[in-house]
Design a protein around this motif. Structure first.
Motif, PDB file in Angstrom:
ATOM      1  N   SER A 136      -9.607  -0.365   3.421  1.00  0.00           N
ATOM      2  CA  SER A 136      -8.520  -0.677   4.355  1.00  0.00           C
ATOM      3  C   SER A 136      -7.652  -1.808   3.803  1.00  0.00           C
ATOM      4  N   PHE A 137      -6.338  -1.580   3.754  1.00  0.00           N
ATOM      5  CA  PHE A 137      -5.368  -2.596   3.336  1.00  0.00           C
ATOM      6  C   PHE A 137      -4.348  -2.776   4.459  1.00  0.00           C
ATOM      7  N   THR A 138      -4.109  -4.024   4.853  1.00  0.00           N
ATOM      8  CA  THR A 138      -3.090  -4.324   5.861  1.00  0.00           C
ATOM      9  C   THR A 138      -2.201  -5.453   5.359  1.00  0.00           C
ATOM     10  N   ASN A 139      -0.900  -5.288   5.516  1.00  0.00           N
ATOM     11  CA  ASN A 139       0.042  -6.348   5.161  1.00  0.00           C
ATOM     12  C   ASN A 139       1.200  -6.347   6.155  1.00  0.00           C
ATOM     13  N   PHE A 140       1.830  -7.495   6.293  1.00  0.00           N
ATOM     14  CA  PHE A 140       3.000  -7.581   7.155  1.00  0.00           C
ATOM     15  C   PHE A 140       4.235  -7.132   6.387  1.00  0.00           C
ATOM     16  N   THR A 141       5.218  -6.601   7.111  1.00  0.00           N
ATOM     17  CA  THR A 141       6.453  -6.119   6.492  1.00  0.00           C
ATOM     18  C   THR A 141       7.656  -6.708   7.209  1.00  0.00           C
ATOM     19  N   ALA A 142       8.808  -6.636   6.538  1.00  0.00           N
ATOM     20  CA  ALA A 142      10.038  -7.158   7.130  1.00  0.00           C
ATOM     21  C   ALA A 142      10.521  -6.253   8.260  1.00  0.00           C
ATOM     22  N   GLU A 143      10.169  -4.953   8.175  1.00  0.00           N
ATOM     23  CA  GLU A 143      10.582  -3.999   9.202  1.00  0.00           C
ATOM     24  C   GLU A 143       9.533  -3.944  10.309  1.00  0.00           C
ATOM     25  N   LYS A 144       9.976  -3.832  11.557  1.00  0.00           N
ATOM     26  CA  LYS A 144       9.056  -3.742  12.691  1.00  0.00           C
ATOM     27  C   LYS A 144       8.271  -2.431  12.661  1.00  0.00           C
ATOM     28  N   LYS A 145       8.961  -1.348  12.268  1.00  0.00           N
ATOM     29  CA  LYS A 145       8.291  -0.043  12.216  1.00  0.00           C
ATOM     30  C   LYS A 145       8.964   0.803  11.154  1.00  0.00           C
ATOM     31  N   LEU A 146       8.196   1.250  10.164  1.00  0.00           N
ATOM     32  CA  LEU A 146       8.743   2.075   9.103  1.00  0.00           C
ATOM     33  C   LEU A 146       8.870   3.518   9.562  1.00  0.00           C
ATOM     34  N   THR A 147       9.797   4.239   8.928  1.00  0.00           N
ATOM     35  CA  THR A 147      10.015   5.637   9.265  1.00  0.00           C
ATOM     36  C   THR A 147       9.119   6.525   8.417  1.00  0.00           C
ATOM     37  N   LYS A 148       8.373   7.407   9.057  1.00  0.00           N
ATOM     38  CA  LYS A 148       7.440   8.275   8.351  1.00  0.00           C
ATOM     39  C   LYS A 148       8.109   9.605   8.013  1.00  0.00           C
ATOM     40  N   LYS A 149       7.908  10.047   6.759  1.00  0.00           N
ATOM     41  CA  LYS A 149       8.417  11.328   6.303  1.00  0.00           C
ATOM     42  C   LYS A 149       7.226  12.127   5.789  1.00  0.00           C
ATOM     43  N   GLY A 150       6.754  13.075   6.569  1.00  0.00           N
ATOM     44  CA  GLY A 150       5.550  13.807   6.202  1.00  0.00           C
ATOM     45  C   GLY A 150       4.348  12.884   6.317  1.00  0.00           C
ATOM     46  N   ASN A 151       3.593  12.756   5.208  1.00  0.00           N
ATOM     47  CA  ASN A 151       2.429  11.879   5.198  1.00  0.00           C
ATOM     48  C   ASN A 151       2.752  10.505   4.634  1.00  0.00           C
ATOM     49  N   LEU A 152       4.020  10.325   4.157  1.00  0.00           N
ATOM     50  CA  LEU A 152       4.420   9.069   3.539  1.00  0.00           C
ATOM     51  C   LEU A 152       5.472   8.368   4.387  1.00  0.00           C
ATOM     52  N   PHE A 153       5.674   7.066   4.092  1.00  0.00           N
ATOM     53  CA  PHE A 153       6.704   6.301   4.770  1.00  0.00           C
ATOM     54  C   PHE A 153       7.866   6.067   3.830  1.00  0.00           C
ATOM     55  N   SER A 154       9.065   5.977   4.382  1.00  0.00           N
ATOM     56  CA  SER A 154      10.252   5.757   3.574  1.00  0.00           C
ATOM     57  C   SER A 154      10.170   4.402   2.894  1.00  0.00           C
ATOM     58  N   GLY A 167     -11.413  13.395   0.497  1.00  0.00           N
ATOM     59  CA  GLY A 167     -11.462  12.233   1.379  1.00  0.00           C
ATOM     60  C   GLY A 167     -10.420  12.318   2.484  1.00  0.00           C
ATOM     61  N   TYR A 168     -10.202  11.180   3.118  1.00  0.00           N
ATOM     62  CA  TYR A 168      -9.269  11.099   4.261  1.00  0.00           C
ATOM     63  C   TYR A 168      -8.404   9.852   4.084  1.00  0.00           C
ATOM     64  N   ILE A 169      -7.115   9.984   4.354  1.00  0.00           N
ATOM     65  CA  ILE A 169      -6.211   8.843   4.279  1.00  0.00           C
ATOM     66  C   ILE A 169      -5.321   8.795   5.513  1.00  0.00           C
ATOM     67  N   SER A 170      -5.119   7.579   6.005  1.00  0.00           N
ATOM     68  CA  SER A 170      -4.261   7.372   7.173  1.00  0.00           C
ATOM     69  C   SER A 170      -3.356   6.175   6.913  1.00  0.00           C
ATOM     70  N   ARG A 171      -2.074   6.328   7.219  1.00  0.00           N
ATOM     71  CA  ARG A 171      -1.120   5.222   7.104  1.00  0.00           C
ATOM     72  C   ARG A 171      -0.497   4.981   8.469  1.00  0.00           C
ATOM     73  N   ASN A 172      -0.390   3.693   8.831  1.00  0.00           N
ATOM     74  CA  ASN A 172       0.157   3.370  10.143  1.00  0.00           C
ATOM     75  C   ASN A 172       1.059   2.140  10.058  1.00  0.00           C
ATOM     76  N   SER A 173       2.231   2.237  10.658  1.00  0.00           N
ATOM     77  CA  SER A 173       3.173   1.122  10.708  1.00  0.00           C
ATOM     78  C   SER A 173       3.444   0.765  12.162  1.00  0.00           C
ATOM     79  N   GLU A 174       3.093  -0.470  12.535  1.00  0.00           N
ATOM     80  CA  GLU A 174       3.260  -0.875  13.929  1.00  0.00           C
ATOM     81  C   GLU A 174       3.406  -2.387  14.019  1.00  0.00           C
ATOM     82  N   ASP A 175       4.427  -2.841  14.787  1.00  0.00           N
ATOM     83  CA  ASP A 175       4.617  -4.271  15.067  1.00  0.00           C
ATOM     84  C   ASP A 175       4.657  -5.124  13.796  1.00  0.00           C
ATOM     85  N   GLY A 176       5.365  -4.617  12.779  1.00  0.00           N
ATOM     86  CA  GLY A 176       5.544  -5.406  11.571  1.00  0.00           C
ATOM     87  C   GLY A 176       4.346  -5.447  10.651  1.00  0.00           C
TER      88      GLY A 176
END
Length: 220
Positions: A159-177, A200-209
């Motif tokens: 599991s990797f988590t980091n903060f981003t400048a965007e509040k919520k990234l836009t998802k395109k398919g299984n990836l984010f822009s 295996g299994y992979i999940s990406r989530n963008s929420e609240d920066g």
């Protein structure tokens, strides 16, 4: 296989090779520092013996403090139980800290894994590089990367988590822009390709920066 597919595969393979070379350069740099400190070890002992001969215990105490501080800069930050994981994580943590990014890591990995070291190198390296790239865009006080790795029954959980400048990234398919170059895109594709091949299994989530990637990889 069409011309376009072959071109994509070649570009991904080239990116993978460059990525691995980068990791090993970082690891080599870390161990060069360690070897340098060991080379100076005898000189440090002789210096403290000279202080001891004159009974200058205060000087010895100060010298030991300096050595302790120096050793901290080259000592292994994370000890997971797996040598390759240690090498990759510690080289990336050192890189992140040099960019003013705080890293909170908790990782416990078996000595032997079913997956290859190259696959592990690509996954962890790409995840860390993406997190670092996003973090440097933030004010230094907001830069933080959280890493967690452990076994969940017979699966390796990453599991990797980091903060981003965007509040919520836009998802395109299984990836984010992304605004990064094509190398970044190939890095994400490479992770997905490895995870799929290892079933295996992979999940990406963008929420609240905050951006989180979670991966499960079977080890039996």
């Amino acid at each position: 296989m069409g011309f376009f597919s072959k071109k994509i595969d070649k570009q991904i393979a080239t990116y993978q090779h460059e990525l691995i070379e980068t990791h090993y350069r970082e690891v080599d740099n870390m161990y060069r520092q360690i070897r340098g400190w060991r080379h100076d070890y005898r000189n440090h002992i002789q210096t403290m013996k000279a202080y001891a001969a004159t009974g200058d215990w205060e000087a010895i105490s100060k010298y030991l403090d300096l050595l302790d501080e120096d050793l901290t800069t080259v000592d292994t930050v994370i000890k997971t139980g797996n040598a390759m994981t240690d090498a990759i994580l510690n080289s990336k943590i050192s890189l992140a800290k040099s960019k003013g990014i705080k890293v909170v890591a908790d990782a416990h990995i078996p000595v032997k894994l079913k997956m290859s070291e190259i696959d592990l190198c690509c996954i962890i390296g790409n995840l860390f590089d993406n997190a670092i790239e996003a973090s440097v865009k933030l004010p230094e006080e907001n830069r933080l990367i959280r890493v967690y790795m452990d076994m969940k029954n017979t699966q390796l959980y990453i599991s990797f988590t980091n903060f981003t400048a965007e509040k919520k990234l836009t998802k395109k398919g299984n990836l984010f822009s992304t605004t990064k170059g094509e190398g970044h895109g190939f890095g994400l594709v490479r992770i997905d390709t490895i995870v799929e091949r290892l079933e295996g299994y992979i999940s990406r989530n963008s929420e609240d920066g905050a951006f989180t990637t979670e991966i499960l990889l079977p080890q039996v």
